[in-house]
Design a protein around this motif. Structure first.
Motif, PDB file in Angstrom:
ATOM      1  N   THR A  28       0.883  -1.117  -0.393  1.00 34.80           N
ATOM      2  CA  THR A  28       0.061  -0.329   0.252  1.00 34.80           C
ATOM      3  C   THR A  28       0.702   0.972   0.229  1.00 34.80           C
ATOM      4  N   ARG A  29       1.761   0.975   0.847  1.00 40.56           N
ATOM      5  CA  ARG A  29       3.134   2.232   0.129  1.00 40.56           C
ATOM      6  C   ARG A  29       3.022   2.728  -0.989  1.00 40.56           C
ATOM      7  N   ALA A  89       0.377   4.845  -1.797  1.00 40.34           N
ATOM      8  CA  ALA A  89       0.571   6.667  -0.578  1.00 40.34           C
ATOM      9  C   ALA A  89       1.343   7.156  -1.738  1.00 40.34           C
ATOM     10  N   LYS A  92      -4.276  -1.950   5.893  1.00 39.70           N
ATOM     11  CA  LYS A  92      -5.053  -1.151   6.488  1.00 39.70           C
ATOM     12  C   LYS A  92      -4.818  -0.085   6.563  1.00 39.70           C
ATOM     13  N   GLY A  93      -6.078   0.592   6.494  1.00 41.59           N
ATOM     14  CA  GLY A  93      -6.141   2.392   6.069  1.00 41.59           C
ATOM     15  C   GLY A  93      -5.510   2.256   5.304  1.00 41.59           C
ATOM     16  N   LEU A 137      -8.635   4.856   3.693  1.00 41.33           N
ATOM     17  CA  LEU A 137      -8.485   6.226   4.128  1.00 41.33           C
ATOM     18  C   LEU A 137      -7.256   7.337   4.047  1.00 41.33           C
ATOM     19  N   ALA A 138      -6.720   6.642   2.995  1.00 39.17           N
ATOM     20  CA  ALA A 138      -6.064   6.886   2.740  1.00 39.17           C
ATOM     21  C   ALA A 138      -5.425   7.230   1.439  1.00 39.17           C
ATOM     22  N   GLY A 139      -7.088   7.161   0.708  1.00 40.28           N
ATOM     23  CA  GLY A 139      -7.883   7.554  -0.759  1.00 40.28           C
ATOM     24  C   GLY A 139      -7.681   6.769  -1.654  1.00 40.28           C
ATOM     25  N   ARG A 172     -10.102  12.715   4.413  1.00 37.40           N
ATOM     26  CA  ARG A 172     -10.236  13.612   5.375  1.00 37.40           C
ATOM     27  C   ARG A 172      -9.490  14.917   4.707  1.00 37.40           C
ATOM     28  N   GLN A 224      -6.313  16.741   5.697  1.00 35.07           N
ATOM     29  CA  GLN A 224      -4.702  16.322   7.218  1.00 35.07           C
ATOM     30  C   GLN A 224      -3.532  15.899   5.388  1.00 35.07           C
ATOM     31  N   SER A 273     -13.685   7.830  13.554  1.00 39.86           N
ATOM     32  CA  SER A 273     -11.808   7.559  11.648  1.00 39.86           C
ATOM     33  C   SER A 273     -11.565   9.201  11.979  1.00 39.86           C
ATOM     34  N   PRO A 274      -9.888   9.395  11.750  1.00 47.69           N
ATOM     35  CA  PRO A 274      -9.629   8.429  12.210  1.00 47.69           C
ATOM     36  C   PRO A 274      -8.913   7.599  13.277  1.00 47.69           C
ATOM     37  N   ARG A 321      -3.863   6.358  15.260  1.00 48.02           N
ATOM     38  CA  ARG A 321      -4.399   7.634  14.510  1.00 48.02           C
ATOM     39  C   ARG A 321      -3.790   6.919  12.765  1.00 48.02           C
ATOM     40  N   THR A 322      -5.029   6.484  12.420  1.00 50.89           N
ATOM     41  CA  THR A 322      -4.018   6.362  10.998  1.00 50.89           C
ATOM     42  C   THR A 322      -4.170   7.712  10.109  1.00 50.89           C
ATOM     43  N   ARG A 323      -3.214   8.056   9.458  1.00 52.06           N
ATOM     44  CA  ARG A 323      -3.495   9.569   8.861  1.00 52.06           C
ATOM     45  C   ARG A 323      -3.377   8.611   7.110  1.00 52.06           C
ATOM     46  N   PRO A 324      -3.944   9.336   6.066  1.00 62.54           N
ATOM     47  CA  PRO A 324      -4.064   9.121   4.369  1.00 62.54           C
ATOM     48  C   PRO A 324      -3.114   9.575   4.707  1.00 62.54           C
ATOM     49  N   GLY A 351      -1.170   6.736   4.637  1.00 63.93           N
ATOM     50  CA  GLY A 351      -0.593   5.165   4.888  1.00 63.93           C
ATOM     51  C   GLY A 351       0.228   5.334   6.154  1.00 63.93           C
TER      52      GLY A 351
END
Lengths: 190, 674
Positions: free
Chosen positions: A117-118, A121, A139-140, A143-145, A187, A190, B248-249, B298-301, B303
């Motif tokens: 996934t990196r 990212a 995971k995530g 959320l990471a797009g 989000r 961020q 979330s997050p 906390r997960t950030r966009p 990764g």
């Protein structure tokens, strides 16, 4: 310990083993239960369903749906094996494992294995705004797009859809899919 | 030794061959019956399928440039085992020895003992390594195995990421999330080795999922000899909870548990007045302890993720040797982020505060009896992906400051090559340390007197060393793994390591004393005059010819060569063998015909412990589970079937007497309510 004991142990063990063999040998082996399956096979089946319930506006009618895999955690093989000969609405299914990110753009579905996934990212090639349905079991990821993230909850496979990401990619997902998904939003702060 | 190894190898080959011939499906059609045709299922049906965690297991083991084995919840359930130490037998290269009915010694790559001081054990990231005893008190953690998601067993140094005392290995126990344990569960089982009951309820409150659980365990006495009980029965009660919620997050976890146990154990009698009459006493061994832990993630966009975790832990033990109290407060933070396309960075810092108190009983004392210490750590690790991800280089180090042992650095360098299809090759070099404990510095134990020709009684005293040094370890490892088709894999790991400043017991000259009574005293004070070289080979494999059959096997060989300094007066250190078998192997088979039945069988062989003079033994376990419905199941379990009773550990180096583990059978009823 008495030297004879070892031999006795072995004999008794052999007896036990024979008993187990007899027990298991006579049981009728049945097809694996539909109630319990290895997760890569389930993930591959989910991937097939995602492709089925997605629409790529610019995809020509006779063109194949290209399903690409980044990193190999066994899903690519499981997927190729199970979709052999299948087609979705007249589109055949092709499988590819692009060598680098230059090969991502031609894919309709792009799956990132957990650890890769990196690569998504850190992508600078703008894959997020291409008509590519990005999926991962990392995971995530949503959320990471990423568009769809597969995850396990309560021993069962679930998925999350990032609506903003789907919109940005321009891939249309059916309401049936959305109704079953956990919906998340990017989000942007961020 | 070599003939011994050849013999076990021959036996292994025979068992393997026999099981292959006997277990191979005779029906040719069976070989083609693959997994169910998932493509025909609707997406709603797919969401109802229970997935097994096998690929995660394999992925974890494949991706890491380390010897990792994952015990999944399926492995745990099929094994029929009821305690964590027993479950650890499933992992290759782990030495598990049951000392008595309620105590175990567990180690990896040698140095086993009641307190194996070079193995770190974590439960959900919470260290359960006891600083005072330098080891894990296994009976203090009565985990409910139904709620364990998986156990990762890392052989070899894990110090760079996990910190102090992760010298020979790390055992990382992960419990299920509250979302994974919704609904009710009742499990009762009873048999020759004891009984256990567990209840759990998982529910939802707003955005949070939670579970509440309790477990009662009663363990029947073990044997001194076949037919003679050791009077070391035990019972314990645990109660606890876990809650998870996420907005979330952010994700939050709060969990806590309290365990109280009452046990008996056989000890050497240290009381000089009664020791001649009763050299061994059976005494209570009681323990109470609990913890409360909170974690924020906390997960950030992009990764990256940040995790902050804190726990408090209290423990109280009352044994024949003394009364022990401990309080721990721990805070850890960890940040994980990809950097560009090639780097994957993890960095973190932690602080642990510890307060311990020990009131020794007759014959045993600790100076100081009360101690406060702290441990501060920072670590950083970077995994660099090169040549289109075919090569991964991991560089990392941990630096720590221990309030009593000072500063130390534990680095590691690892490399993994994935250039050939289906194959993974890795190599690593690491340094790890074992810091001295309060016991190493300040113990004083006086063994009961023995008469001498001079007429004066002889007292042998074990004395700690206030200047005890940190034990060092440098390890070289290399591993290889190949996938054979899609249904089998085999892996091998070789290692060689060099230990420095290992603890010795330096025997002084006899001294005649007149206070408190005339006597001859010989004192053995701890020193650090031993070096040692270890080497070994671990092979493990898995084969699932159809989805109904699973075979697992492993073999581990281990050698320790001590290298005692000429100045040392330790009479036994030159014979050190690590209290580990030179060879051990296991073969396990599971058969899952359809939805209702699960059958499994396992054979374990553990070689002789030369220095402790404990004979090698075989352990054969079988289990059969029948599911009446998706909710109710009955399981019949047989353990240690190959002999009436056998010893797994010796008494040397410990005041605790080892007993024999008897053959046992039990029944388990499990009822899930949703």
């Amino acid at each position: 310990m008495i030297p004879g004991l070892r031999r006795r142990q072995c004999r008794r063990l052999a007896g036990v083993a024979a008993l187990v063999l007899a027990m298991t040998g006579t049981a009728t082996p049945a097809r694996a239960a539909a109630g319990d399956a290895p997760d890569i096979a389930v993930k591959a089946a989910f991937l097939y369903n995602f492709a089925k319930f997605a629409e790529w506006p610019a995809l020509p009618l006779a063109a194949p749906i290209l399903v690409c895999f980044v990193g190999d955690n066994g899903i690519a093989a499981a997927f190729s094996e199970t979709v052999r000969g299948q087609n979705i609405g007249g589109h055949t299914l092709d499988v590819s494992q692009p060598r680098d990110s230059a090969g991502w753009r031609g894919c309709q579905v792009l799956f990132f294995a957990d650890r890769e996934t990196r690569q998504f990212a850190s992508d600078k090639g703008g894959i997020r705004s291409q008509p590519v349905l990005t999926v991962s079991d990392g995971k995530g990821f949503a959320l990471a797009g990423g568009v769809i993230e597969l995850f396990v909850e309560d021993g069962r496979m679930r998925f999350a859809i990032n609506l903003d990401a789907a919109e940005q990619a321009g891939v249309h997902l059916s309401s049936r899919l959305l109704g079953l998904a956990k919906v998340v939003r990017s989000r942007r702060d961020q | 030794m070599v003939p011994d190894m050849i013999r076990s190898l021959t036996t292994l080959r025979m068992v393997l061959a026999a099981s292959l011939v006997a277990f191979l499906p005779s029906n040719a059609a069976l070989a083609q019956s693959g997994p169910p045709d998932l493509m025909k299922l609707t997406i709603e049906d797919l969401m109802n399928i229970e997935v097994t965690s096998a690929s995660r297991k394999e992925q974890r083991a494949k991706d890491a440039a380390a010897a990792i084995f994952v015990i999944t919840r399926d492995d745990i359930r099929r094994s029929g085992m009821t305690t964590v130490p027993d479950v650890l037998r499933l992992a290759p290269g782990v030495d598990v020895a049951q000392i008595n009915s309620n105590k175990w010694s567990v180690s990896i790559r040698g140095f086993n003992g009641l307190f194996a001081n070079k193995l770190l054990v974590l439960v959900d990231g919470r260290s359960v390594y006891s600083h005072l005893f330098s080891g894990v008190i296994w009976d203090a953690e009565d985990l409910m195995l139904d709620d364990v998601e998986r156990i990762e067993v890392i052989r070899g140094p894990g110090a760079a990421l996990w910190g102090a005392n992760a010298v020979n290995g790390v055992i990382n126990i992960m419990t299920k999330t509250a979302a994974d344990t919704q609904g009710g569960l009742v499990r009762v089982e009873a048999g020759r080795s004891g009984e256990q009951g567990a209840v759990r309820y998982g529910g939802t409150a707003g955005a949070a999922r939670y579970r509440l659980f309790s477990q009662w365990t009663g363990r029947t006495e073990s044997l001194i000899a076949p037919g003679t009980g050791a009077n070391d029965a035990s019972r314990s009660v645990t109660g606890g909870f876990r809650a998870d919620w996420s907005t979330s997050p952010d994700g939050f976890t709060l969990d806590g548990a309290f365990t109280t146990s009452r046990a008996r154990a056989l000890w050497s009698n240290l009381n000089p007045q009664t020791a001649a009459r009763n050299p061994i006493v059976d005494e209570p061994s009681d323990a109470d302890g609990g913890h409360l832990m909170g974690r924020w993630t906390r997960t950030r966009p992009g990764g990256a993720s940040l995790q902050v975790q804190s726990f408090v832990d209290i423990a109280h033990r009352n044994e024949t040797i003394g009364d022990y109290q401990r309080g721990t407060v721990d805070v850890d933070a960890q940040y994980h982020t990809p950097l560009g396309a090639h780097h994957d960075l993890v960095a973190g810092a932690g602080f642990r505060f510890l307060r311990e108190k020990f009131n020794g009983h007759v014959g045993l004392s600790l100076t100081p009896a009360e101690d406060t210490s702290s441990l501060s750590t920072v670590f950083v690790q970077d995994e660099i992906a090169l040549f289109s991800n075919r090569l991964a280089v991991t560089l990392g180090s941990q630096a720590q400051y221990d309030s009593s042992a000072g500063a130390a650095v534990q680095p590691t360098a690892r490399v993994m090559w994935k250039g050939l299809p289906r194959q993974h090759m890795w190599a690593a070099v690491s340094r790890a340390l074992r810091t001295p404990s309060l016991q190493d510095r300040g113990i004083r134990a006086t063994l009961p007197p023995t008469p001498t020709a001079s007429g004066l009684p002889l007292f042998v005293v074990t004395q700690g060393n206030p200047a005890a040094q940190t034990e060092t370890f440098v390890d070289l490892e290399a591993g290889y793994r190949i996938d054979i088709g899609s249904s089998a894999w085999i892996g091998a790991t070789g290692f060689t390591g060099r230990y420095g400043q290992l603890q010795t017991q330096e025997i002084g000259a006899p001294i005649v004393e007149f206070v408190p009574s005339p006597r001859i005293t010989v004192t053995g004070q701890f020193g650090n005059l031993l070096a040692a070289t270890t080497r070994g080979l671990e092979v493990d494999g898995h084969w699932a010819p159809t989805s109904a059959w699973h075979f697992d096997g492993s073999y581990a060989a281990f050698r320790l060569t001590p290298d005692l300094a000429a100045a040392s007066h330790d009479p036994t250190a030159a014979f050190l063998d690590g209290n580990a078998p030179r060879a051990q192997w296991q073969v396990r088979a599971a058969f899952l015909p359809g939805t209702r039945a699960t059958l499994s069988a396992a054979v374990f062989h553990v070689g002789r412990l030369e220095q402790l003079q404990v004979d090698g033994y075989m352990r054969a376990d079988v289990s059969a589970e029948w599911r009446f419905s998706g909710r109710l199941s009955l399981m019949a379990i047989g353990q240690n079937l190959s002999d009436a009773a056998h010893a797994e550990f010796g008494i040397a180096g410990s005041l605790l007497m080892a007993t024999q583990v008897p053959r046992s059978a039990s029944l388990r009823l499990r009822w899930e309510l949703r």
